[in-house]
Design a protein around this motif. Sequence first.
Motif, mmCIF file in Angstrom:
data_model
loop_
_atom_site.group_PDB
_atom_site.id
_atom_site.type_symbol
_atom_site.label_atom_id
_atom_site.label_comp_id
_atom_site.label_asym_id
_atom_site.label_seq_id
_atom_site.Cartn_x
_atom_site.Cartn_y
_atom_site.Cartn_z
ATOM 1 N N UNK A 156 22.349 -2.728 1.229
ATOM 2 C CA UNK A 156 22.604 -2.849 2.594
ATOM 3 C C UNK A 156 24.044 -2.400 2.748
ATOM 4 N N UNK A 157 24.617 -1.002 3.031
ATOM 5 C CA UNK A 157 26.009 -0.617 3.097
ATOM 6 C C UNK A 157 26.421 -0.606 4.549
ATOM 7 N N UNK A 158 27.728 -1.054 4.714
ATOM 8 C CA UNK A 158 28.409 -1.044 5.903
ATOM 9 C C UNK A 158 29.641 0.025 6.148
ATOM 10 N N UNK A 159 29.656 0.682 6.915
ATOM 11 C CA UNK A 159 31.082 1.344 7.263
ATOM 12 C C UNK A 159 31.425 1.109 8.837
ATOM 13 N N UNK A 160 32.226 0.028 9.066
ATOM 14 C CA UNK A 160 32.600 -0.236 10.267
ATOM 15 C C UNK A 160 33.787 1.035 10.870
ATOM 16 N N UNK A 161 33.610 1.816 11.312
ATOM 17 C CA UNK A 161 34.301 2.970 12.019
ATOM 18 C C UNK A 161 33.783 3.579 13.389
ATOM 19 N N UNK A 162 34.696 4.578 13.766
ATOM 20 C CA UNK A 162 34.300 5.232 14.970
ATOM 21 C C UNK A 162 34.029 6.527 14.585
ATOM 22 N N UNK A 163 33.463 7.430 15.555
ATOM 23 C CA UNK A 163 33.040 8.623 15.112
ATOM 24 C C UNK A 163 34.038 9.668 15.185
ATOM 25 N N UNK A 164 34.907 9.723 13.991
ATOM 26 C CA UNK A 164 35.831 10.730 14.034
ATOM 27 C C UNK A 164 35.818 11.403 12.485
ATOM 28 N N UNK A 233 30.094 -11.084 11.068
ATOM 29 C CA UNK A 233 28.680 -11.389 10.913
ATOM 30 C C UNK A 233 28.142 -10.205 9.680
ATOM 31 N N UNK A 234 28.439 -9.164 10.011
ATOM 32 C CA UNK A 234 27.910 -7.981 9.154
ATOM 33 C C UNK A 234 28.729 -7.974 7.720
ATOM 34 N N UNK A 235 29.976 -8.327 7.842
ATOM 35 C CA UNK A 235 30.675 -8.668 6.630
ATOM 36 C C UNK A 235 29.972 -9.517 5.778
ATOM 37 N N UNK A 236 29.406 -10.585 6.385
ATOM 38 C CA UNK A 236 28.720 -11.706 5.667
ATOM 39 C C UNK A 236 27.379 -11.258 5.021
ATOM 40 N N UNK A 237 26.653 -10.507 5.986
ATOM 41 C CA UNK A 237 25.269 -10.298 5.460
ATOM 42 C C UNK A 237 24.918 -8.475 4.866
ATOM 43 N N UNK A 238 26.195 -7.847 4.557
ATOM 44 C CA UNK A 238 25.566 -6.571 4.046
ATOM 45 C C UNK A 238 26.298 -6.695 2.700
ATOM 46 N N UNK A 239 25.962 -5.653 1.762
ATOM 47 C CA UNK A 239 26.130 -5.999 0.126
ATOM 48 C C UNK A 239 27.399 -5.120 -0.205
ATOM 49 N N UNK A 240 27.833 -4.067 0.622
ATOM 50 C CA UNK A 240 29.178 -3.381 0.078
ATOM 51 C C UNK A 240 29.523 -2.632 1.194
ATOM 52 N N UNK A 241 30.754 -2.684 1.336
ATOM 53 C CA UNK A 241 31.766 -1.771 2.367
ATOM 54 C C UNK A 241 31.779 -0.400 1.969
ATOM 55 N N UNK A 242 31.388 0.625 2.461
ATOM 56 C CA UNK A 242 31.607 2.195 1.884
ATOM 57 C C UNK A 242 32.450 2.804 2.978
ATOM 58 N N UNK A 299 28.118 -5.120 -10.365
ATOM 59 C CA UNK A 299 27.838 -6.395 -10.408
ATOM 60 C C UNK A 299 28.060 -7.173 -9.031
ATOM 61 N N UNK A 300 29.276 -6.793 -8.408
ATOM 62 C CA UNK A 300 29.417 -7.477 -6.965
ATOM 63 C C UNK A 300 28.268 -7.296 -6.074
ATOM 64 N N UNK A 301 27.891 -5.946 -6.010
ATOM 65 C CA UNK A 301 26.761 -5.490 -5.103
ATOM 66 C C UNK A 301 25.636 -6.281 -5.542
ATOM 67 N N UNK A 302 25.213 -6.080 -6.698
ATOM 68 C CA UNK A 302 23.948 -6.987 -7.027
ATOM 69 C C UNK A 302 23.992 -8.410 -6.779
#
Length: 334
Positions: A156-164, A233-242, A299-302
């Motif tokens: 589960x990849x996360x990108x906290x961002x605006x549409x820019x 909460x998303x930072x806690x439940x996702x596997x990687x920040x992209x 390994x961190x993502x795993x």
Amino acid sequence: MRIAILHYSKPPVIGGVERVIGEQAAALTACGHEVQIWSADESSAFREMLEGKSLDAVIVHNVFTMPFDLPWTQELIELTHSRPDIRWINWVHDVRWSAQVPAAVHVAVSDFRRKEYAGVTKQPIHVIPNGCDAAAVLGLTPRVQALKLEAHVGPVLLQPTRFVRRKNIELGLRVLAELPDALYLVTAAPDPHQKDGVKYFRELKKLAKELGVARRVRFLGLEGALSDDDVRSLYQMTDLLFFPSTQEGYGLPLIEAALHGLPVFCSHIPAHKEVAVGATFFRLTASPKGLARKIKSHPGMQARQARRQMMMRLLWSRIVHEMLQPLLSGRNDT
């Protein structure tokens, strides 16, 4: 079913078993059972209740196997013999007393404890782990709980961002196409006051459809703005920040992710190099296939994936439905 849960003490007393019985009672109640918790100082009241009201099952945590109140232990053991109409469950967390064995269904919280208690009785011993209310432990918001990310088997990849445009979300979509079991969460919604943002969003939706990933990318802001607690909460439940921005002045999500122990993959640009801690950097010319390969092997993502799998395995709702209810009903005695 009418179920009583017994232990030496009960919530709000702080303790491992106390937390377990509180969460177990809540999970059983959510399944439609009538549940009440009783402690040692309520033993007389419990006996009076038992005489005047029928029960279907009694789950006894540690009282049969610990020497803290042997008169109560002896009384309960006698009740297991005199009240065979009740389904008695001997839930074994610890074994420090074993002079007598109750007429009960035996449950050990681990295979290690099962092997230990096998020296006490030759009767079948079922292994049911103690569940964990991960949402409460992590402080997850209802909105993020509703995503049920613990049930997703891939990354589960996360990108906290605006549409820019400089946020380069399209690279995330192309990487997603190389990760067939992955999920990509983007926090923003297009700002109707920014024409190019709306246009960019439409382009992203078109690209997602062309790449065949439309069902695996979630633009969460479309369902309403996320709160700061939702993002935490998303930072806690996702596997990687992209975070593939082509240009940034700072890069706050890189810091927030690091504080949450979330692995970071980010573009090799000056601001990111300045603020990121422990990140994996990639050049903007990197191929999506190569990035996907590095993400899968990180390994961190795993480790984060394994963490979510543990949450799923220890969901009280799953444990109660798949393991405990069959024992309570007598469908799994052997």
